[in-house]
Design a protein around this motif. Structure first.
Motif, short mmCIF file in Angstrom:
data_model
loop_
_atom_site.label_atom_id
_atom_site.label_comp_id
_atom_site.label_asym_id
_atom_site.label_seq_id
_atom_site.Cartn_x
_atom_site.Cartn_y
_atom_site.Cartn_z
N TYR A 14 0.86 -1.19 0.00
CA TYR A 14 0.00 0.00 0.00
C TYR A 14 0.89 1.24 0.00
O TYR A 14 2.09 1.18 0.29
N LEU A 31 -9.45 3.64 -2.68
CA LEU A 31 -9.39 2.34 -3.35
C LEU A 31 -9.45 2.50 -4.86
O LEU A 31 -10.41 3.05 -5.40
N PRO A 58 -4.44 1.41 -0.54
CA PRO A 58 -4.13 -0.02 -0.67
C PRO A 58 -4.11 -0.44 -2.13
O PRO A 58 -4.72 0.21 -2.99
N LEU A 94 -7.95 -5.21 4.28
CA LEU A 94 -8.22 -3.81 4.61
C LEU A 94 -8.39 -3.61 6.10
O LEU A 94 -7.94 -2.60 6.67
N TRP A 127 -16.51 -3.76 2.01
CA TRP A 127 -15.70 -3.61 3.22
C TRP A 127 -16.50 -2.92 4.32
O TRP A 127 -16.56 -3.42 5.45
#
Length: 220
Positions: A14, A31, A58, A94, A127
């Motif tokens: 990341y 993202l 990330p 994550l 997420w």
């Protein structure tokens, strides 16, 4: 023939813009979309970095060559193969990433916001559907929710989150599927009531529009 499955440990990478400290008040997790790398995608958010704001970018767990010359490389969050398992993998990734980055601060004192671009939009929603924290802001930029946003997140999960949906008027997908655009915007409005921002452009994160949106969010 039947596939068998095995759980493995692997390494993810990341980009971190800024330094997490006791002065940190805002953390943005950004993202990327399909076929992008965190190093390329993260450049768009460099302007947001300051003493109180940290940006985490990330990178998707699957990388591949983008052309037959094996020059450019991109990453992906998910495909239709082993979709459920891939989603579980990146959700765990994550979660672990945020825990590691914020290990030396009290996360309750920090506003955590999420931005997803293109494929990163459904990634963000899946997420947030599983996280223990509530995002302060969620920016969905040029994402597509063919089965409605409720297919990837329970709308109630975003009841306390300020949501934004941003897209370009010339986005190739919406130009080719105008009926889906209207259906999706109605669904988003009904389920999460986002501020909808349309700009003159294609399937990209427009720098001016991004800066204007972040200035607006900072004042809210």
């Amino acid at each position: 023939m039947n596939y068998q499955k095995i759980k493995i440990e692997r390494t993810a990478r990341y980009i971190l813009l800024g330094e997490v400290s006791q002065k940190t008040k805002n953390i943005w997790i950004c993202l990327h979309g399909y076929g992008q790398l965190a190093s390329y995608f993260g450049k768009r958010f460099k302007f947001m970095e300051d003493e109180e704001t940290v940006i985490i970018v990330p990178e998707g767990l699957s990388r591949f060559y983008l052309n037959d010359k094996y020059e450019r490389i991109g990453a992906s969050w998910i495909t239709r193969e082993m979709k459920k398992e891939e989603a579980e993998d990146y959700i765990n990734y994550l979660n672990a990433l945020l825990t590691q980055v914020t290990s030396e601060i009290n996360i309750d004192n920090v506003k955590i916001s999420v931005l997803g671009f293109s494929q990163g939009c459904t990634t963000a929603c899946r997420w947030l559907n599983q996280t223990e924290f509530t995002a302060t802001n969620l920016v969905l930029w040029a994402g597509f929710f063919g089965n409605g946003i409720e297919d990837v997140i329970e709308p109630q999960k975003l009841a306390s989150t300020d949501c934004y949906y941003v897209y370009g008027s010339s986005d190739f997908y919406f130009v080719n599927h105008p009926e889906m655009k209207n259906k999706m915007l109605v669904n988003l409005t009904d389920k999460i009531s986002p501020s909808i921002i349309e700009f003159d452009g294609d399937h990209v994160i427009h720098p001016r529009v991004l800066k204007e949106l972040m200035a607006k969010i900072a004042k809210s």
